[in-house]
Design a protein around this motif. Structure first.
Motif, PDB file in Angstrom:
ATOM      1  N   PRO A  11       3.818   3.960  -1.295  1.00 12.75           N
ATOM      2  CA  PRO A  11       4.134   4.443  -2.647  1.00 12.75           C
ATOM      3  C   PRO A  11       5.446   3.853  -3.162  1.00 12.75           C
ATOM      4  O   PRO A  11       6.329   3.475  -2.384  1.00 12.75           O
ATOM      5  CB  PRO A  11       4.253   5.957  -2.447  1.00 12.75           C
ATOM      6  CG  PRO A  11       4.665   6.118  -1.017  1.00 12.75           C
ATOM      7  CD  PRO A  11       3.960   5.015  -0.278  1.00 12.75           C
TER       8      PRO A  11
ATOM      9  N   CYS B  59       0.279  10.256  -3.646  1.00 11.96           N
ATOM     10  CA  CYS B  59      -0.490   9.802  -4.801  1.00 11.96           C
ATOM     11  C   CYS B  59      -1.212  10.990  -5.438  1.00 11.96           C
ATOM     12  O   CYS B  59      -1.380  12.033  -4.812  1.00 11.96           O
ATOM     13  CB  CYS B  59      -1.495   8.733  -4.380  1.00 11.96           C
ATOM     14  SG  CYS B  59      -2.631   9.271  -3.080  1.00 11.96           S
ATOM     15  N   PRO B  60      -1.614  10.850  -6.699  1.00  8.85           N
ATOM     16  CA  PRO B  60      -2.335  11.956  -7.348  1.00  8.85           C
ATOM     17  C   PRO B  60      -3.674  12.221  -6.678  1.00  8.85           C
ATOM     18  O   PRO B  60      -4.413  11.298  -6.344  1.00  8.85           O
ATOM     19  CB  PRO B  60      -2.534  11.444  -8.786  1.00  8.85           C
ATOM     20  CG  PRO B  60      -1.519  10.369  -8.964  1.00  8.85           C
ATOM     21  CD  PRO B  60      -1.351   9.733  -7.626  1.00  8.85           C
ATOM     22  N   TRP B  61      -3.936  13.493  -6.470  1.00 13.60           N
ATOM     23  CA  TRP B  61      -5.267  13.942  -6.053  1.00 13.60           C
ATOM     24  C   TRP B  61      -5.727  14.925  -7.111  1.00 13.60           C
ATOM     25  O   TRP B  61      -5.453  16.129  -7.029  1.00 13.60           O
ATOM     26  CB  TRP B  61      -5.218  14.613  -4.679  1.00 13.60           C
ATOM     27  CG  TRP B  61      -5.264  13.632  -3.533  1.00 13.60           C
ATOM     28  CD1 TRP B  61      -5.408  12.286  -3.610  1.00 13.60           C
ATOM     29  CD2 TRP B  61      -5.159  13.947  -2.150  1.00 13.60           C
ATOM     30  NE1 TRP B  61      -5.397  11.730  -2.357  1.00 13.60           N
ATOM     31  CE2 TRP B  61      -5.246  12.730  -1.432  1.00 13.60           C
ATOM     32  CE3 TRP B  61      -4.999  15.131  -1.433  1.00 13.60           C
ATOM     33  CZ2 TRP B  61      -5.180  12.660  -0.047  1.00 13.60           C
ATOM     34  CZ3 TRP B  61      -4.934  15.075  -0.048  1.00 13.60           C
ATOM     35  CH2 TRP B  61      -5.035  13.841   0.643  1.00 13.60           C
TER      36      TRP B  61
ATOM     37  N   PRO C  69       6.902  10.434  -8.261  1.00 14.38           N
ATOM     38  CA  PRO C  69       5.444  10.333  -8.201  1.00 14.38           C
ATOM     39  C   PRO C  69       4.739  11.309  -9.140  1.00 14.38           C
ATOM     40  O   PRO C  69       3.566  11.122  -9.458  1.00 14.38           O
ATOM     41  CB  PRO C  69       5.130  10.651  -6.745  1.00 14.38           C
ATOM     42  CG  PRO C  69       6.270  11.495  -6.281  1.00 14.38           C
ATOM     43  CD  PRO C  69       7.469  10.985  -7.023  1.00 14.38           C
TER      44      PRO C  69
ATOM     45  N   GLN D 123       0.818  -1.213   0.000  1.00 14.90           N
ATOM     46  CA  GLN D 123       0.000   0.000   0.000  1.00 14.90           C
ATOM     47  C   GLN D 123       0.857   1.270   0.000  1.00 14.90           C
ATOM     48  O   GLN D 123       0.328   2.363  -0.221  1.00 14.90           O
ATOM     49  CB  GLN D 123      -0.924   0.026   1.230  1.00 14.90           C
ATOM     50  CG  GLN D 123      -1.741  -1.242   1.454  1.00 14.90           C
ATOM     51  CD  GLN D 123      -2.500  -1.693   0.232  1.00 14.90           C
ATOM     52  OE1 GLN D 123      -3.274  -0.933  -0.351  1.00 14.90           O
ATOM     53  NE2 GLN D 123      -2.265  -2.934  -0.181  1.00 14.90           N
TER      54      GLN D 123
ATOM     55  N   ARG E  48      -8.178   7.349  -0.087  1.00 16.06           N
ATOM     56  CA  ARG E  48      -8.013   7.153  -1.528  1.00 16.06           C
ATOM     57  C   ARG E  48      -8.671   8.291  -2.303  1.00 16.06           C
ATOM     58  O   ARG E  48      -9.693   8.851  -1.883  1.00 16.06           O
ATOM     59  CB  ARG E  48      -8.621   5.825  -1.978  1.00 16.06           C
ATOM     60  CG  ARG E  48      -7.910   4.586  -1.498  1.00 16.06           C
ATOM     61  CD  ARG E  48      -8.324   3.380  -2.360  1.00 16.06           C
ATOM     62  NE  ARG E  48      -9.745   3.391  -2.655  1.00 16.06           N
ATOM     63  CZ  ARG E  48     -10.646   2.728  -1.938  1.00 16.06           C
ATOM     64  NH1 ARG E  48     -10.279   2.040  -0.867  1.00 16.06           N
ATOM     65  NH2 ARG E  48     -11.921   2.771  -2.287  1.00 16.06           N
ATOM     66  N   GLU E  49      -8.103   8.589  -3.463  1.00 10.93           N
ATOM     67  CA  GLU E  49      -8.593   9.710  -4.268  1.00 10.93           C
ATOM     68  C   GLU E  49     -10.082   9.575  -4.580  1.00 10.93           C
ATOM     69  O   GLU E  49     -10.861  10.523  -4.375  1.00 10.93           O
ATOM     70  CB  GLU E  49      -7.793   9.790  -5.571  1.00 10.93           C
ATOM     71  CG  GLU E  49      -8.269  10.884  -6.519  1.00 10.93           C
ATOM     72  CD  GLU E  49      -7.567  10.826  -7.869  1.00 10.93           C
ATOM     73  OE1 GLU E  49      -7.680  11.796  -8.627  1.00 10.93           O
ATOM     74  OE2 GLU E  49      -6.927   9.791  -8.159  1.00 10.93           O
TER      75      GLU E  49
ATOM     76  N   GLN F  53       1.506   7.806   2.344  1.00  7.06           N
ATOM     77  CA  GLN F  53       1.209   7.678   0.924  1.00  7.06           C
ATOM     78  C   GLN F  53       1.486   8.993   0.220  1.00  7.06           C
ATOM     79  O   GLN F  53       1.355  10.074   0.802  1.00  7.06           O
ATOM     80  CB  GLN F  53      -0.261   7.276   0.716  1.00  7.06           C
ATOM     81  CG  GLN F  53      -0.650   6.981  -0.717  1.00  7.06           C
ATOM     82  CD  GLN F  53       0.197   5.900  -1.349  1.00  7.06           C
ATOM     83  OE1 GLN F  53       1.233   6.211  -1.948  1.00  7.06           O
ATOM     84  NE2 GLN F  53      -0.217   4.641  -1.209  1.00  7.06           N
TER      85      GLN F  53
ATOM     86  N   LEU G  43      -0.565  16.534  -5.860  1.00  9.39           N
ATOM     87  CA  LEU G  43      -0.216  15.303  -5.162  1.00  9.39           C
ATOM     88  C   LEU G  43      -0.835  15.331  -3.775  1.00  9.39           C
ATOM     89  O   LEU G  43      -0.766  16.348  -3.080  1.00  9.39           O
ATOM     90  CB  LEU G  43       1.305  15.159  -5.012  1.00  9.39           C
ATOM     91  CG  LEU G  43       2.111  14.608  -6.185  1.00  9.39           C
ATOM     92  CD1 LEU G  43       3.584  14.538  -5.805  1.00  9.39           C
ATOM     93  CD2 LEU G  43       1.615  13.227  -6.606  1.00  9.39           C
TER      94      LEU G  43
END
Length: 421
Positions: A185, A214-216, A190, A183, A247-248, A212, A221
């Protein structure tokens, strides 16, 4: 002494279960003596097996595992003491209860018999009372030994079962740990213009400090680091649950935006303090990829640190309660501007609370100084050396708390700085 009175029997299924009749093996080459002793023992209520010599006696012992063995001393071929030695040499038989029967009871003969494996002696001329007493005493000893053996066997089976369960549990924990680690990255890039590297070491197989990047949305990010109170499986499962909320796709449904303050407020509502007093601390950030502006909010988590390329350092935290302590608490977003070659570190308190051999904590100041010392090196080198320094302070490999250290570097878009990542 007369023979024992017959025992009253009970219908099947009524009262306690009847104990099995003790089995006695009688080994004697003299048929008359053997028949006479066997008859006496049968009248006492025992089941008797007979053998005509030592070799046949050993075969009968292995076949029937009697409760008691009565051996004649003088027999052709293998005499009584030799049978005793063979019994004691066999791991399957060595706990057998053995009485040597002899026409002589000289002290030196008794000493030899005991040294060669006999448990007791019985004179061929013994009275009914003595036979009964010695047989009863030997059977009590045999019953105790058998009970010890059963207990040992039960313990062995329990140990094997426990070992198998332990192996199964360890295998499941390793699988769970691999799932949790999946889970996290992937180190590298990124997003364009952002370099990332991290180190992660839970105190147990599973950790409750997770993070984490991650893309938002298409232009930002999402960054977060969370700490579930406690350790092990329960903390890790709770932490994965909070990661699912962050999560996004879920944030768009549950919150409607990627504003860190709004996200933390909703998390505070959804993750109350448990009945066991377990809770989360959380730091959430949103990095705009075009402007490098960082907005963030925190719930009891102080693990964000910026080391600017200019040399300045600042911690990104504010006084706040952990999630769930007060459902009416509000958490606001704060913004700060990042510049090219600035580094943002997200970290758990397990790294700066690492104790030395004397109990002194490494502390934020030493952690900050170590990160600043390695700013001119690549991000990978900075993370690696900081972890090595923490281990050196700890004086060991296993931290008492989960340790997470993640670094992001804003790359200079006017030139290439691949070597720094």
């Amino acid at each position: 002494m007369g023979e024992p009175a017959p025992q009253m029997t009970q219908p099947a299924g009524v009262g306690p279960a009847a104990k099995p009749t003790p089995v006695i093996l009688l080994v004697d080459d003299d048929e008359i003596t053997r028949i006479g002793m066997a008859g006496r023992l049968k009248r006492l209520g025992y089941r008797v097996i007979e053998a005509v010599d030592g070799s046949a006696g050993l075969t009968a012992i292995r076949a029937h595992r009697p409760d008691l063995v009565i051996l004649d001393w003088m027999m052709p071929g293998m005499d009584g003491p030799s049978v005793c030695e063979a019994i004691r040499a066999d791991p399957e038989l060595r706990s057998s209860q053995v009485v040597l029967m002899t026409a002589h009871d000289r002290p030196e003969q008794i000493a030899e018999g005991l040294s060669r494996g006999a448990d007791d002696f019985l004179s061929k001329a013994a009275s009914k009372q003595e036979v009964l007493a010695r047989v009863h005493a030997s059977l009590r000893s045999s019953a105790l030994v058998r009970e010890i053996e059963r207990t040992r066997d039960d313990l062995d089976r329990s140990h094997k079962l426990l070992s198998a369960k332990q192996h199964e549990l360890e295998s499941e924990l390793q699988s769970a740990a691999a799932f949790v680690r999946a889970q996290l990255p992937l180190p590298g890039m990124p997003a364009p213009g952002i370099a990332m590297h991290w180190a992660y070491q839970p105190s147990l197989a599973l950790g409750g400090d997770l993070f984490q990047v991650c893309p938002w949305g298409p232009d930002a990010l999402g960054l977060y680091i969370l700490d579930a109170s406690g350790h092990g499986v329960a903390a890790a499962l709770r932490a994965v649950g909070l990661m699912s909320f962050l999560r996004e796709d879920n944030l768009l449904k549950a919150v409607g935006s990627f504003d860190p303050g709004a996200i933390v407020n909703e998390a505070n509502r959804r993750f109350p303090l448990t009945q066991d007093g377990e809770y989360f601390t959380l730091w959430v950030g949103r990095l705009d990829l075009e402007s490098s502006r960082l907005s963030y909010a925190t719930a009891g988590h102080g693990g964000a640190f910026v080391h600017a390329n200019s040399g300045d350092s600042r911690w990104l935290a504010s006084a706040s309660l952990p999630l769930g302590f007060d459902p009416d608490s509000t958490f606001d977003s704060v913004s700060t501007q990042l510049q090219p070659l600035d580094r943002l570190y997200l970290l758990s308190d397990g790294i700066y609370e690492a104790p030395s051999s004397t109990g002194e904590l490494w502390g934020r100041a030493r952690l900050q100084a170590t990160l600043e010392e390695h700013h001119a090196s690549t991000l990978v080198h900075s993370i690696t050396e900081t972890m090595a320094t923490a281990h050196h302070w700890l004086g060991g490999d296993i931290f008492p708390d989960d340790v997470a250290l993640l670094g992001l570097e804003i790359q200079d878009r006017s030139t290439t700085h691949k070597g720094r990542a």
